[in-house]
Design a protein around this motif. Structure first.
Motif, PDB file in Angstrom:
ATOM      1  N   GLU A 107       0.636  -0.913   0.035  1.00  0.00           N
ATOM      2  CA  GLU A 107      -0.028  -0.122  -0.138  1.00  0.00           C
ATOM      3  C   GLU A 107       0.830   1.196   0.124  1.00  0.00           C
ATOM      4  OE1 GLU A 107      -3.299  -0.283  -0.032  1.00  0.00           O
ATOM      5  OE2 GLU A 107      -3.446   1.860  -0.536  1.00  0.00           O
ATOM      6  N   GLN A 108       2.069   1.114   0.638  1.00  0.00           N
ATOM      7  CA  GLN A 108       2.995   2.282   0.639  1.00  0.00           C
ATOM      8  C   GLN A 108       3.522   2.706  -0.524  1.00  0.00           C
ATOM      9  OE1 GLN A 108       2.719   4.277   3.143  1.00  0.00           O
ATOM     10  NE2 GLN A 108       4.556   5.616   3.234  1.00  0.00           N
ATOM     11  N   MET A 109       3.994   1.492  -1.232  1.00  0.00           N
ATOM     12  CA  MET A 109       4.347   1.866  -2.581  1.00  0.00           C
ATOM     13  C   MET A 109       3.510   2.198  -3.453  1.00  0.00           C
ATOM     14  SD  MET A 109       6.474  -2.124  -3.443  1.00  0.00           S
ATOM     15  CE  MET A 109       6.706  -3.133  -1.941  1.00  0.00           C
ATOM     16  N   LEU A 110       2.079   1.950  -3.183  1.00  0.00           N
ATOM     17  CA  LEU A 110       1.355   2.742  -4.147  1.00  0.00           C
ATOM     18  C   LEU A 110       1.163   4.084  -3.972  1.00  0.00           C
ATOM     19  CD1 LEU A 110      -1.096   2.656  -6.195  1.00  0.00           C
ATOM     20  CD2 LEU A 110      -2.717   1.971  -4.316  1.00  0.00           C
ATOM     21  N   LEU A 150       3.777   6.011  -2.506  1.00  0.00           N
ATOM     22  CA  LEU A 150       5.200   6.643  -2.931  1.00  0.00           C
ATOM     23  C   LEU A 150       5.286   6.775  -4.342  1.00  0.00           C
ATOM     24  CD1 LEU A 150       7.384   4.525  -0.229  1.00  0.00           C
ATOM     25  CD2 LEU A 150       6.837   7.215  -0.373  1.00  0.00           C
ATOM     26  N   GLY A 151       4.694   5.683  -4.953  1.00  0.00           N
ATOM     27  CA  GLY A 151       5.120   5.789  -6.451  1.00  0.00           C
ATOM     28  C   GLY A 151       4.018   6.665  -7.430  1.00  0.00           C
ATOM     29  N   ARG A 152       2.723   6.523  -6.909  1.00  0.00           N
ATOM     30  CA  ARG A 152       1.664   7.040  -7.810  1.00  0.00           C
ATOM     31  C   ARG A 152       0.688   8.371  -7.012  1.00  0.00           C
ATOM     32  NH1 ARG A 152       3.891   6.817 -12.084  1.00  0.00           N
ATOM     33  NH2 ARG A 152       3.924   4.960 -13.293  1.00  0.00           N
ATOM     34  N   LYS A 153       0.906   8.717  -5.686  1.00  0.00           N
ATOM     35  CA  LYS A 153       0.102   9.518  -5.370  1.00  0.00           C
ATOM     36  C   LYS A 153       0.754  10.863  -5.214  1.00  0.00           C
ATOM     37  CE  LYS A 153      -2.929   6.327  -2.539  1.00  0.00           C
ATOM     38  NZ  LYS A 153      -3.441   6.223  -1.081  1.00  0.00           N
ATOM     39  N   GLU A 173      -2.758  13.646  -1.730  1.00  0.00           N
ATOM     40  CA  GLU A 173      -3.252  12.171  -1.574  1.00  0.00           C
ATOM     41  C   GLU A 173      -2.436  11.560  -0.526  1.00  0.00           C
ATOM     42  OE1 GLU A 173      -4.824  12.136  -6.222  1.00  0.00           O
ATOM     43  OE2 GLU A 173      -3.157  11.032  -5.553  1.00  0.00           O
ATOM     44  N   GLY A 227       7.869  10.344   0.952  1.00  0.00           N
ATOM     45  CA  GLY A 227       8.724  10.787  -0.235  1.00  0.00           C
ATOM     46  C   GLY A 227       8.281  12.212  -0.430  1.00  0.00           C
ATOM     47  N   ALA A 260      -7.566  10.756  -0.567  1.00  0.00           N
ATOM     48  CA  ALA A 260      -6.483   9.476  -0.326  1.00  0.00           C
ATOM     49  C   ALA A 260      -6.534   8.760  -1.582  1.00  0.00           C
ATOM     50  CB  ALA A 260      -6.801   9.058   1.080  1.00  0.00           C
ATOM     51  N   GLU A 261      -7.768   8.391  -1.822  1.00  0.00           N
ATOM     52  CA  GLU A 261      -8.023   7.511  -3.052  1.00  0.00           C
ATOM     53  C   GLU A 261      -7.833   7.809  -4.543  1.00  0.00           C
ATOM     54  OE1 GLU A 261      -7.889   4.058  -2.871  1.00  0.00           O
ATOM     55  OE2 GLU A 261      -7.429   4.555  -0.838  1.00  0.00           O
ATOM     56  N   GLY A 262      -7.588   9.367  -4.612  1.00  0.00           N
ATOM     57  CA  GLY A 262      -7.474  10.142  -5.803  1.00  0.00           C
ATOM     58  C   GLY A 262      -8.885  10.308  -6.510  1.00  0.00           C
ATOM     59  N   ARG A 263      -9.927  10.132  -5.771  1.00  0.00           N
ATOM     60  CA  ARG A 263     -11.226  10.299  -6.492  1.00  0.00           C
ATOM     61  C   ARG A 263     -11.647  11.673  -6.625  1.00  0.00           C
ATOM     62  NH1 ARG A 263     -12.769   5.081  -3.486  1.00  0.00           N
ATOM     63  NH2 ARG A 263     -12.990   6.587  -1.503  1.00  0.00           N
TER      64      ARG A 263
END
Lengths: 250, 250
Positions: A159-162, A164-167, A171, A208, A247-250
């Motif tokens: 979940e943390q990788m998601l 760090l990489g994409r939010k 978010e 990050g 948080a979910e980018g919605r």
DNA sequence: CGCAAGATTGACGGAGTTCAAGCCGAGTGG
DNA sequence: CCACTCGGCTTGAACTCCGTCAATCTTGCG
């Protein structure tokens, strides 16, 4: 060897009772059901806790460093610990904040692959790794529990990788606030307002981001009435549903 | 129920011999020493592998989706699998690429917390989760091994968090190349040039970058003589020492 | 009160994204 | 056998979010 590490004891009273001499402290442990000790019954606890000592670390003190021989593992019983990795030039990634009930020190190599430092004053149950491993043969349920704990950590890491990489920064901060709210709630601690004792810099190193971006994003969420910053490191979440959407980018 | 899943079998011949009927295929398994099956001796293997079936997935086929009931776990025996999580708007984070010897499907919840898809044609050993869990009581060494595997994955996840949170694009690509070289070497596969069958897009989703940045960074490393891009998804590493310096930000 | 460390705010710049256009190569069908 | 096509890869140009650098403000504490 003393029953607990006096080098780091801020207040000796906090560290009593002494294990193995007085009553087993585990009986009163409020977070045992969350730890690797969860499956132990009242008759097993004394035997298991015989190899355990308790330690208290002051805020800001190192528990161990990346590269140190990994001969201890811990259960956190109070306070907040940060776990992190460094690059040679000093860039830092905080891989987790540990609170009461969390396990610290899982390692398969000889040495720790990360450092751990107390963010606030913290109490830990400490097990010599070799002795614990030897004991697992007699307590297979504890080993099962350790696997469960490791799986949970792995899911959290993904979940943390998601994150760090994409939010985005916004978010990330929203996710961070909700993460702590949920974790506190699971432990019966106040989940709103939430207590965030770590610095903006630590939060940035976890997400990050830089200190400045963390600060700016807090300000932004404050301006849009999503949160309120209270004294003492408290953050009030005014609109959890909206924060979840963010948080979910919605 | 057939001994292996014919729905995804590209070439039925590849899936023989049938477990439980003919010889135990595990005896010939080249990567068993890396898997959860490692601690099993020749007499235990047949009993253990009785609950196992083998499946072949074509390139691009889904193995399971995030949210699916997590009632299977797998060992990868050949090919490359990608594991990923999605945000509602489609942003994707690849949390890992699995190759021969890797374990797939560790989950503590009812449902998978991530999706898995074959990047190349891939063969997997499949275990019904319930049956495997039941069997762990008789094979404590396998449980120990699973804990070991989970610890390794956790350490890798923390390393990946450092990469995602704190490394530059160039450092990320260098780390990625070395990661695969090392993993291939551990399995006795060619470690230079390395075979990267996944798309630039997949690599980007693993490293927290876009396709374009991945491509540009490859070009940059190529221009500075660090790597050579060969046909067939092969990448030759011309200066591993220098790549290591780059990967660590030195 | 005064100090030091952390937090906030501002101005600016840059690494990486976005949008868009060509390129390449493997598979396909005439 | 070769033109065609389509998906993925590469390259270019403009933009933007976040980092960097710097100044100010706040807070906890002796």
């Amino acid at each position: 060897m003393p029953p607990f590490d006096v080098r780091f004891v801020r207040n000796l009273e906090q560290a009593r009772p002494r294990p193995g001499r007085e009553a087993v402290p585990c009986n009163a442990c409020a977070v045992r059901h969350l730890t690797v000790c969860a499956p132990l019954n009242p008759t097993e606890l004394p035997e298991f806790s015989r190899i355990m000592t308790r330690a208290v670390f002051e805020a800001g003190t190192r528990i161990f460093d990346e590269g140190d021989p990994a001969d201890q593992v811990f259960n956190v019983t109070s306070g907040v610990i940060k776990v992190y990795k460094l690059l040679p030039d000093g860039r830092r990634q905080v891989t987790g904040f540990l609170i009461a009930g969390d396990f610290l020190g899982l390692a398969n190599e000889e040495d720790y692959a990360y450092s751990a430092e107390a963010v606030t004053a913290a109490r830990l149950c400490r097990f010599p790794r070799k002795k614990l491993e030897a004991m697992l043969d007699s307590f297979p349920a504890v080993e099962r529990q350790m696997l469960l704990v490791a799986s949970h950590e792995l899911a959290a890491a993904q979940e943390q990788m998601l994150l760090l990489g994409r939010k985005t920064a916004k978010e990330k901060i929203a996710s961070f606030l909700l993460l702590f709210s949920v974790r506190y709630r699971k432990r019966g601690l106040p989940d709103n307002p939430i207590h965030l004792p770590m610095s903006r810099n630590d939060i940035g190193d976890f997400l990050g981001l830089t200190t400045e971006t963390v600060s700016r994003t807090f300000t932004q969420l404050k301006s849009s009435q999503m949160i309120r910053l209270l004294p003492g490191g408290l953050v009030e979440l005014n609109d959890v549903d909206h924060l979840e959407d963010i948080a979910e980018g919605r």
